[in-house]
Write an enzyme that holds these catalytic residues in place. Structure first.
Site, PDB file in Angstrom:
ATOM      1  N   GLU A 278     -51.782  -3.690 145.134  1.00 16.72           N
ATOM      2  CA  GLU A 278     -52.775  -4.733 144.830  1.00 16.72           C
ATOM      3  C   GLU A 278     -52.350  -6.070 145.418  1.00 16.72           C
ATOM      4  OE1 GLU A 278     -55.790  -4.127 143.673  1.00 16.72           O
ATOM      5  OE2 GLU A 278     -55.148  -2.042 143.667  1.00 16.72           O
ATOM      6  N   TRP A 281     -53.391  -6.202 148.870  1.00 16.06           N
ATOM      7  CA  TRP A 281     -54.781  -6.637 149.126  1.00 16.06           C
ATOM      8  C   TRP A 281     -54.853  -8.160 149.288  1.00 16.06           C
ATOM      9  CZ3 TRP A 281     -59.136  -4.389 150.621  1.00 16.06           C
ATOM     10  CH2 TRP A 281     -59.286  -3.017 150.429  1.00 16.06           C
ATOM     11  N   TRP A 309     -82.147 -11.350 152.570  1.00 10.25           N
ATOM     12  CA  TRP A 309     -81.798 -11.924 151.270  1.00 10.25           C
ATOM     13  C   TRP A 309     -83.015 -12.579 150.623  1.00 10.25           C
ATOM     14  CZ3 TRP A 309     -77.462  -9.858 150.089  1.00 10.25           C
ATOM     15  CH2 TRP A 309     -76.418  -9.750 150.990  1.00 10.25           C
ATOM     16  N   ASN A 344     -61.038  -8.004 137.087  1.00 11.58           N
ATOM     17  CA  ASN A 344     -61.411  -7.475 138.406  1.00 11.58           C
ATOM     18  C   ASN A 344     -62.558  -6.474 138.356  1.00 11.58           C
ATOM     19  OD1 ASN A 344     -60.971  -7.023 141.315  1.00 11.58           O
ATOM     20  ND2 ASN A 344     -60.370  -4.982 140.618  1.00 11.58           N
ATOM     21  N   TRP A 362     -74.454 -13.061 149.397  1.00  4.38           N
ATOM     22  CA  TRP A 362     -73.107 -13.082 148.806  1.00  4.38           C
ATOM     23  C   TRP A 362     -72.477 -14.467 148.883  1.00  4.38           C
ATOM     24  CZ3 TRP A 362     -69.130 -14.581 151.990  1.00  4.38           C
ATOM     25  CH2 TRP A 362     -69.308 -14.442 153.373  1.00  4.38           C
ATOM     26  N   TRP A 385     -65.960 -10.575 148.222  1.00  7.26           N
ATOM     27  CA  TRP A 385     -67.433 -10.649 148.221  1.00  7.26           C
ATOM     28  C   TRP A 385     -67.989  -9.803 149.358  1.00  7.26           C
ATOM     29  CZ3 TRP A 385     -71.112 -11.872 144.871  1.00  7.26           C
ATOM     30  CH2 TRP A 385     -70.731 -12.581 143.739  1.00  7.26           C
TER      31      TRP A 385
HETATM   32  P1  FAD Z   1     -53.612  -7.679 138.942  1.00  9.00           P
HETATM   33  O1  FAD Z   1     -54.396  -6.442 138.798  1.00  9.00           O
HETATM   34  O2  FAD Z   1     -52.479  -7.884 138.014  1.00  9.00           O
HETATM   35  O3  FAD Z   1     -53.106  -7.713 140.449  1.00  9.00           O
HETATM   36  C1  FAD Z   1     -51.940  -8.433 140.858  1.00  9.00           C
HETATM   37  C2  FAD Z   1     -52.293  -9.384 141.959  1.00  9.00           C
HETATM   38  O4  FAD Z   1     -52.736  -8.675 143.112  1.00  9.00           O
HETATM   39  C3  FAD Z   1     -53.405 -10.345 141.625  1.00  9.00           C
HETATM   40  O5  FAD Z   1     -52.930 -11.446 140.890  1.00  9.00           O
HETATM   41  C4  FAD Z   1     -53.906 -10.729 143.013  1.00  9.00           C
HETATM   42  O6  FAD Z   1     -53.095 -11.730 143.603  1.00  9.00           O
HETATM   43  C5  FAD Z   1     -53.716  -9.452 143.798  1.00  9.00           C
HETATM   44  N1  FAD Z   1     -54.979  -8.695 143.824  1.00  9.00           N
HETATM   45  C6  FAD Z   1     -55.393  -7.747 142.955  1.00  9.00           C
HETATM   46  N2  FAD Z   1     -56.600  -7.252 143.346  1.00  9.00           N
HETATM   47  C7  FAD Z   1     -56.928  -7.932 144.473  1.00  9.00           C
HETATM   48  C8  FAD Z   1     -58.059  -7.884 145.342  1.00  9.00           C
HETATM   49  N3  FAD Z   1     -59.087  -7.042 145.154  1.00  9.00           N
HETATM   50  N4  FAD Z   1     -58.089  -8.740 146.384  1.00  9.00           N
HETATM   51  C9  FAD Z   1     -57.073  -9.604 146.629  1.00  9.00           C
HETATM   52  N5  FAD Z   1     -55.975  -9.685 145.837  1.00  9.00           N
HETATM   53  C10 FAD Z   1     -55.914  -8.851 144.776  1.00  9.00           C
HETATM   54  N6  FAD Z   1     -58.641 -12.771 143.571  1.00  9.00           N
HETATM   55  C11 FAD Z   1     -58.104 -13.993 143.745  1.00  9.00           C
HETATM   56  O7  FAD Z   1     -56.895 -14.177 143.605  1.00  9.00           O
HETATM   57  N7  FAD Z   1     -58.906 -15.065 144.074  1.00  9.00           N
HETATM   58  C12 FAD Z   1     -60.258 -14.929 144.235  1.00  9.00           C
HETATM   59  O8  FAD Z   1     -60.938 -15.921 144.545  1.00  9.00           O
HETATM   60  C13 FAD Z   1     -60.828 -13.651 144.025  1.00  9.00           C
HETATM   61  N8  FAD Z   1     -62.171 -13.472 144.132  1.00  9.00           N
HETATM   62  C14 FAD Z   1     -62.701 -12.215 143.928  1.00  9.00           C
HETATM   63  C15 FAD Z   1     -64.085 -12.030 144.057  1.00  9.00           C
HETATM   64  C16 FAD Z   1     -64.649 -10.789 143.834  1.00  9.00           C
HETATM   65  C17 FAD Z   1     -66.139 -10.587 144.001  1.00  9.00           C
HETATM   66  C18 FAD Z   1     -63.837  -9.698 143.477  1.00  9.00           C
HETATM   67  C19 FAD Z   1     -64.424  -8.344 143.239  1.00  9.00           C
HETATM   68  C20 FAD Z   1     -62.467  -9.872 143.351  1.00  9.00           C
HETATM   69  C21 FAD Z   1     -61.871 -11.122 143.580  1.00  9.00           C
HETATM   70  N9  FAD Z   1     -60.484 -11.311 143.478  1.00  9.00           N
HETATM   71  C22 FAD Z   1     -59.965 -12.562 143.692  1.00  9.00           C
HETATM   72  C23 FAD Z   1     -59.571 -10.163 143.320  1.00  9.00           C
HETATM   73  C24 FAD Z   1     -59.202  -9.768 141.893  1.00  9.00           C
HETATM   74  O9  FAD Z   1     -60.335  -9.678 141.092  1.00  9.00           O
HETATM   75  C25 FAD Z   1     -58.201 -10.729 141.251  1.00  9.00           C
HETATM   76  O10 FAD Z   1     -57.121 -10.979 142.112  1.00  9.00           O
HETATM   77  C26 FAD Z   1     -57.659 -10.130 139.946  1.00  9.00           C
HETATM   78  O11 FAD Z   1     -58.720  -9.888 139.062  1.00  9.00           O
HETATM   79  C27 FAD Z   1     -56.681 -11.080 139.321  1.00  9.00           C
HETATM   80  O12 FAD Z   1     -56.221 -10.580 138.097  1.00  9.00           O
HETATM   81  P2  FAD Z   1     -54.707 -10.143 137.925  1.00  9.00           P
HETATM   82  O13 FAD Z   1     -53.816 -11.216 138.428  1.00  9.00           O
HETATM   83  O14 FAD Z   1     -54.541  -9.718 136.508  1.00  9.00           O
HETATM   84  O15 FAD Z   1     -54.635  -8.901 138.904  1.00  9.00           O
END
Ligand code: FAD
Length: 486
Positions: A278, A281, A309, A344, A362, A385
């Site tokens: 993650e 990502w 759109w 997420n 989006w 997005w």
């Molecule tokens: P955990 O599940 O604990 O993951 C650990 C870390 O991995 C996160 O803190 C994050 O840095 C990274 N990570 C996890 N999933 C993703 C992912 N899909 N994409 C990129 N990094 C990821 N994340 C952001 O940090 N900033 C945003 O602006 C952002 N916008 C998003 C918009 C949409 C529409 C979606 C679907 C997801 C977005 N995310 C974004 C990704 C993700 O939702 C969040 O990083 C996550 O929910 C953060 O919670 P956590 O730290 O508990 O994640």
């Protein structure tokens, strides 16, 4: 007579920590006085930080200043054009070098390179490091020397090639000249007032807060991360995203602590690997944006910019306010507004609802998230997005349209999440909680729910909206969809 070396300016960016901070370590190693500065630049090239991010920035800078003071230094605050403020500080102090951890967002990256060139003409050296990502963008390339467009091979190369930096806690003391003028955070007014909409923000910004969040996760959620991370009511994820965004913790530090937990047998290797993926990502998003700067404004797959759109102000407003009549969507949007963060799984559901059910561009959702998320991050936000909209590099298939009722039933079966954020329907039995309009009249009456009064009727029919979205998507995907690069 010995002359003391010219001071080093330590330009803090999104690296608001003292441990594992390459620019700080290099500055301290010079043995010269160090001038830590943060510049609040609201000019044409800037962070694009929204209100919730500014709330966080305010607290994170205060925490950084406290940490610096504990080491005999302090944070100088300046607002204005970055280059002008650096030059002013150079004139005031006789500094000969500027050290920083780089920003990799294309506009900032190019602007910083211009600043470095301009200062070089005046014999000021600017040096930069990667202090925020697992690996510097540009360094993870496929066999043909090109950037990856697909996540899995990117992750493989990233983890095989990137070197973890040694763990450091930063210098014990920092010698900083006294008497330098600094603005104050109170002057900047980053905390909202009139009204203060942040009363539900339950966060501890700063390096100590980041470390606590990681420790909590290691002791709890990590054990069953791969399963629980999908359930919004469970404490199944790390909530590290805003800390990572502001650079209060280095991603390698999180990786090493998670791997150490697996090595010690406290969690399985598979759970540690999932968490590291993650984080991968996050790097993938940053690398994509760095290599394809146009994706902030245009679809990565250009044909998707032909999407028909809809202009639907009422629909957009219902979505933003959490009043669509679909409980899991509304719960997510209210969690976002109240706490500055959204789970997420629910981000994917609400994003799908906006771009597919409502057929709203989006970019409008991305902008709303950018303003309201404390972890708003240009690269991750745009990438995700576009992932949901199917227009991204390694995106969800275009025909995947999340059904908000089945998603709610599957990932919030007991309704804890919806009941917390949509209390007006909390008394409905689980069976009808995710689709209140299907409940018999007497069930609604017993739960004291008057649809259209206490809680909205659905603003659209999901089945019809799905058909409309698929028709629109099919018209734009005809030629290029099945053309993965790897
Ligand atoms: P955990 O599940 O604990 O993951 C650990 C870390 O991995 C996160 O803190 C994050 O840095 C990274 N990570 C996890 N999933 C993703 C992912 N899909 N994409 C990129 N990094 C990821 N994340 C952001 O940090 N900033 C945003 O602006 C952002 N916008 C998003 C918009 C949409 C529409 C979606 C679907 C997801 C977005 N995310 C974004 C990704 C993700 O939702 C969040 O990083 C996550 O929910 C953060 O919670 P956590 O730290 O508990 O994640």
């Amino acid at each position: 007579m010995t002359t003391s070396p010219a001071p080093v300016i330590l330009w803090f960016r999104r690296d608001l920590r003292l441990s594992d901070n390459p620019a700080l370590n290099h500055a301290a190693e010079t043995g010269a006085p160090v001038i830590p500065v943060y510049i609040h630049d609201q000019g044409p090239v800037q962070d694009r930080a929204g209100g919730a991010s500014l709330w966080w920035l305010d607290k994170s800078l205060r925490a950084l200043d406290d940490s610096l003071k504990a080491r005999g230094s302090r944070l100088i605050l300046r607002s204005g054009d970055s280059e002008s403020e650096l030059r002013r500080l150079i004139d005031q102090t006789g500094a000969a070098t500027v050290f920083m951890n780089r920003r990799f967002e294309p506009e900032l990256f190019a602007r910083d390179a211009d600043i470095a060139h301009a200062l070089k003409d005046d014999d000021i050296e600017v040096r930069g490091w990667n202090g925020s990502l697992i690996c510097r963008p540009g360094a993870v390339l496929n066999g043909s020397g090109l950037p990856y467009k697909v996540f899995t091979p990117f992750l493989k190369t990233l983890l095989a090639s990137a070197e973890p930096p040694p763990h450091t806690t930063g210098p014990r003391t920092l010698d900083t000249p006294t008497g330098l003028d600094s603005e104050t955070l109170d002057d900047w007014g980053l905390h909202p007032s009139k009204p203060d909409w942040s009363t539900g923000f339950d966060w501890t910004p700063g390096e100590a807060g980041a470390s606590e969040a990681l420790s909590r996760f290691l002791a709890g959620g990590l054990k069953s991360y791969s399963r629980d991370r999908d359930f919004p009511a469970a404490p199944g994820c790390s909530r590290l995203s805003p800390h990572l965004h502001f650079g209060e913790i280095h991603p390698w530090r999180a990786i090493e602590r998670v791997r150490a937990a697996a090595d010690a047998g406290k969690v399985s290797q598979a759970e540690a690997d999932k968490f590291v993926a993650e984080l991968g990502w996050r790097d993938f998003s940053a690398h994509l944006l760095h290599n394809f700067p146009q994706i902030t404004d245009t679809a990565f797959r250009p044909e998707y910019d032909r999407m028909p759109w809809r202009d639907d102000e009422a629909g957009f407003e219902a979505w933003c306010k959490g009043r669509t009549g679909y409980p899991i969507v509304d719960a997510g949007m209210r969690q976002l507004w109240t706490t500055g963060w959204m789970h997420n799984r629910v981000r994917m559901i609400v994003a799908s609802f906006l771009v597919k059910d409502l057929l709203i561009d989006w970019r409008r959702g991305e902008a709303w998230f950018r303003d309201t998320l404390v972890d708003a991050d240009l690269a991750s936000n745009v990438q995700n997005w576009q992932w949901v909209a199917a227009s991204g590099a390694d995106a969800a298939p275009y025909f995947r349209v999340f059904n908000p009722v089945t998603q709610g039933t599957k990932f919030d079966a007991k309704g804890h999440y919806v009941r917390r954020w949509v209390p007006e329907i909390a008394a409905l039995p689980d069976k009808w909680l995710h689709a209140p309009w299907t409940a018999p009249v007497e069930v609604l009456r017993d739960a004291r729910v008057r649809l259209g009064h206490d809680y909205p009727r659905p603003i659209l029919d999901h089945g019809e909206a799905r058909d409309r979205a698929l028709e629109a998507l099919r018209t734009v995907t005809a030629s290029r969809y099945d053309d993965p690069e790897h």
